[in-house]
Design a protein around this motif. Structure first.
Motif, PDB file in Angstrom:
ATOM      1  N   GLY A 142      -1.425 -11.660 -28.770  1.00  0.00           N
ATOM      2  CA  GLY A 142      -0.490 -12.398 -27.921  1.00  0.00           C
ATOM      3  C   GLY A 142       0.598 -13.068 -28.733  1.00  0.00           C
ATOM      4  O   GLY A 142       0.646 -13.011 -29.960  1.00  0.00           O
ATOM      5  N   GLY A 143       1.488 -13.740 -28.007  1.00  0.00           N
ATOM      6  CA  GLY A 143       2.554 -14.492 -28.636  1.00  0.00           C
ATOM      7  C   GLY A 143       3.885 -13.771 -28.633  1.00  0.00           C
ATOM      8  O   GLY A 143       4.224 -13.044 -27.706  1.00  0.00           O
ATOM      9  N   TRP A 144       4.682 -14.020 -29.675  1.00  0.00           N
ATOM     10  CA  TRP A 144       6.020 -13.487 -29.914  1.00  0.00           C
ATOM     11  C   TRP A 144       7.053 -14.212 -29.061  1.00  0.00           C
ATOM     12  O   TRP A 144       7.601 -15.210 -29.465  1.00  0.00           O
ATOM     13  N   ASP A 145       7.343 -13.719 -27.879  1.00  0.00           N
ATOM     14  CA  ASP A 145       8.327 -14.393 -27.036  1.00  0.00           C
ATOM     15  C   ASP A 145       7.701 -15.591 -26.336  1.00  0.00           C
ATOM     16  O   ASP A 145       6.528 -15.573 -25.964  1.00  0.00           O
ATOM     17  N   ALA A 146       8.501 -16.620 -26.126  1.00  0.00           N
ATOM     18  CA  ALA A 146       8.110 -17.769 -25.307  1.00  0.00           C
ATOM     19  C   ALA A 146       9.238 -17.954 -24.296  1.00  0.00           C
ATOM     20  O   ALA A 146      10.332 -18.378 -24.662  1.00  0.00           O
ATOM     21  N   LEU A 147       8.988 -17.590 -23.050  1.00  0.00           N
ATOM     22  CA  LEU A 147      10.053 -17.519 -22.058  1.00  0.00           C
ATOM     23  C   LEU A 147      10.130 -18.788 -21.225  1.00  0.00           C
ATOM     24  O   LEU A 147       9.110 -19.299 -20.742  1.00  0.00           O
ATOM     25  N   TYR A 148      11.335 -19.277 -21.061  1.00  0.00           N
ATOM     26  CA  TYR A 148      11.590 -20.403 -20.175  1.00  0.00           C
ATOM     27  C   TYR A 148      12.498 -19.929 -19.048  1.00  0.00           C
ATOM     28  O   TYR A 148      13.495 -19.235 -19.285  1.00  0.00           O
ATOM     29  N   HIS A 149      12.165 -20.308 -17.813  1.00  0.00           N
ATOM     30  CA  HIS A 149      12.950 -19.918 -16.645  1.00  0.00           C
ATOM     31  C   HIS A 149      13.645 -21.157 -16.071  1.00  0.00           C
ATOM     32  O   HIS A 149      13.060 -22.241 -15.991  1.00  0.00           O
ATOM     33  N   TYR A 150      14.864 -20.961 -15.664  1.00  0.00           N
ATOM     34  CA  TYR A 150      15.729 -22.058 -15.208  1.00  0.00           C
ATOM     35  C   TYR A 150      14.996 -22.925 -14.181  1.00  0.00           C
ATOM     36  O   TYR A 150      14.295 -22.438 -13.291  1.00  0.00           O
ATOM     37  N   GLY A 151      15.196 -24.234 -14.313  1.00  0.00           N
ATOM     38  CA  GLY A 151      14.590 -25.167 -13.374  1.00  0.00           C
ATOM     39  C   GLY A 151      13.111 -25.386 -13.599  1.00  0.00           C
ATOM     40  O   GLY A 151      12.403 -25.833 -12.686  1.00  0.00           O
ATOM     41  N   SER A 152      12.629 -25.080 -14.804  1.00  0.00           N
ATOM     42  CA  SER A 152      11.191 -25.194 -15.101  1.00  0.00           C
ATOM     43  C   SER A 152      10.359 -24.402 -14.100  1.00  0.00           C
ATOM     44  O   SER A 152       9.311 -24.849 -13.625  1.00  0.00           O
ATOM     45  N   ASP A 153      10.828 -23.201 -13.795  1.00  0.00           N
ATOM     46  CA  ASP A 153      10.168 -22.337 -12.821  1.00  0.00           C
ATOM     47  C   ASP A 153       8.852 -21.824 -13.397  1.00  0.00           C
ATOM     48  O   ASP A 153       8.844 -21.077 -14.378  1.00  0.00           O
ATOM     49  N   ILE A 178      17.374 -24.518 -24.535  1.00  0.00           N
ATOM     50  CA  ILE A 178      16.182 -23.723 -24.844  1.00  0.00           C
ATOM     51  C   ILE A 178      16.566 -22.264 -25.082  1.00  0.00           C
ATOM     52  O   ILE A 178      16.085 -21.627 -26.025  1.00  0.00           O
ATOM     53  N   THR A 179      17.440 -21.731 -24.249  1.00  0.00           N
ATOM     54  CA  THR A 179      17.850 -20.328 -24.396  1.00  0.00           C
ATOM     55  C   THR A 179      18.581 -20.102 -25.711  1.00  0.00           C
ATOM     56  O   THR A 179      18.323 -19.122 -26.427  1.00  0.00           O
ATOM     57  N   LEU A 180      19.486 -21.026 -26.068  1.00  0.00           N
ATOM     58  CA  LEU A 180      20.204 -20.895 -27.330  1.00  0.00           C
ATOM     59  C   LEU A 180      19.243 -21.000 -28.510  1.00  0.00           C
ATOM     60  O   LEU A 180      19.365 -20.263 -29.505  1.00  0.00           O
TER      61      LEU A 180
END
Length: 458
Positions: free
Chosen positions: A302-313, A425-427
């Motif tokens: 597991g791991g690698w990417d850690a995705l955040y979605h707008y609005g803490s979705d 977070i995206t940047l």
């Protein structure tokens, strides 16, 4: 490799999963209410009941026990309570010798509690190998090993040939061995803690969401859809869910992490990868993987990417991301090309309660009758025991070595509101990927985030 994988977390998709406990459908009273049926909440309930057998403890869980982060992680139970040595030194440098000692004591306490309460969680104190995949990462491991030695931590550096004797992979350039890590089955741990809590007199309700807290004289009233709980004190252990205390909601964000589980290795495959010590493995780039062997010789990767979605979705639809699973499958075969043709049986995602300092923080509300502990940022299997013990000290108004820590008395920097939160977070994720391509060199944005203490890490 992953096309036919089940979307259920492997740990929860087994016949030994207990049947759901009933929901709360009446009004009850408690000396202590624990909100959250993950590791932090369960350790809180067990420790409270063991210390004071006469204490009426009620635990409520919105879903089912271990349904969220506690049943979706890799099962790495580390002694670190600061999310690693470097993070601890950056934030709590003066306290690190004390925090290292307390972390080891926590790991020993977990081990002894499992034995004392008869909890079979397939626990093995194997340690963890932190791996450099490329030569440019070896210097960071050397510094990690040296820092540990200065603080009395034994973290030996294994050069490439010695490291590859432990794990047979072309992606191993060197490694550091951290002996203070237990590998375990996280769902079996949660189920065992729940049974132990009930044996100690704790009442557990599942499918019971607390929708609000209110002060009621010198007590706290917790509202649910079908009943109320009148409690003298409350510990909130709600992980990545929005806090019941609105002022705390900017301190954490839900970040999505992904994992897959392979079919059991054949004897030939098992021999081909080496890995006789069964250590937990983690690589050490700006983005990293964690992987381990299960009791039946599957590989969790597991791991690698850690995705955040707008609005803490944190909507459950994000738990299945085919692109992420495809990447993990490719990376697993890069690490172990000798496993070509292996199949993943399960692939899943889950949210992590990330805060800007990457380790737990505590909060007191309603004149100290409500204590929150959240923000573990993916290293909570072991640290949750310490978090729970400290929360009990705080809710009981005790002056202890734990409550005097700066780590406990301070909070992280909150995340900004949207859209600045999503942009930052995206940047940061983009710059982490860029630093990887530049052999770890951090650009202006990451350097600024380091200086102000508002970082973001996978």
């Amino acid at each position: 490799m992953v096309a036919q994988a089940s979307r259920e977390p492997y740990w929860l998709d087994r016949p030994q999963r207990p049947a759901p406990r009933p929901r709360l459908d009446t009004s009850v009273t408690a000396d202590l209410l624990v909100v959250g049926g993950g590791f932090t909440g369960l350790w809180t309930a067990v420790q409270a009941a063991e210390e004071n057998p006469g204490r009426r403890v009620v635990l409520v869980e919105r879903d089912r026990i271990a349904e969220q982060a506690s049943g979706r992680n890799g099962g790495f139970c580390s002694a670190s309570i600061t999310h690693g040595l470097a993070n601890g030194l950056d934030r709590f440098g003066d306290e690190m010798p004390q925090l290292i000692r307390m972390g080891r004591e926590t790991l020993d306490a977990i081990e002894s509690t499992l034995e004392r309460l008869g909890i079979d969680a397939d626990a093995e104190r194997t340690g963890e190998l932190d791996i450099a995949n490329f030569d440019w990462q070896v210097a960071d491991l050397q510094e990690y090993s040296s820092q540990g030695a200065l603080l009395g931590a034994t973290l030996p550096l294994l050069p490439g040939p010695q490291a590859r004797e432990r794990v047979s992979s072309p992606m191993v350039a060197a490694a550091v061995l951290d002996p203070d890590v237990i590998m375990l089955d996280p769902a079996k741990l949660a189920w065992g803690l729940t049974r132990a809590a009930e044996d100690l007199g704790v009442t557990v309700y599942e499918n019971t969401e607390v929708t609000g807290l209110a002060s009621d004289g010198d007590r706290v009233r917790a509202s649910t859809a079908f009943g109320e709980i009148d409690a003298a004190a409350v510990v909130l252990a709600t992980s990545a869910s929005p806090s019941l205390l609105r002022r705390l909601r900017l301190y954490t964000v839900p970040v999505w992490d992904y994992a897959l589980m392979t079919e059991p290795l054949s004897p030939e495959q098992r021999a081909a990868v080496g890995w006789a010590g069964r250590e937990g493995l983690a690589d050490s780039g700006p983005r990293f993987h964690y992987f381990r062997l299960t009791a039946d010789d599957r590989i969790l990767f597991g791991g690698w990417d850690a995705l955040y979605h707008y609005g803490s979705d944190a909507d459950p639809r994000h738990a299945f991301e085919p692109r992420e699973f495809g990447l993990l499958g490719e990376h697993l075969l890069q690490f172990f090309p000798q496993l070509e043709g292996i199949r993943a049986t399960h692939a899943w995602g889950g949210v992590i309660d990330t805060c800007s300092r990457f380790c737990a923080f505590w909060d007191r509300a309603l004149d100290g009758r409500v204590v929150s502990v959240v923000g573990f940022t993916g290293l909570g299997v072991g640290a949750s025991h310490f978090g729970a013990r400290t929360a009990l000290d705080l809710v009981d108004g005790l002056d202890t070595e734990r409550t005097r820590l700066a780590m406990v008395r301070t909070k992280p920097i909150p995340f900004p509101p949207e859209p600045l939160r999503w942009f930052g977070i995206t940047l940061t994720r983009r710059e982490l990927a860029r630093s990887e391509r530049r052999q770890g060199k951090r650009g202006a944005w990451l350097s600024m985030m380091d200086r102000i203490g508002l970082g973001f890490d996978s």
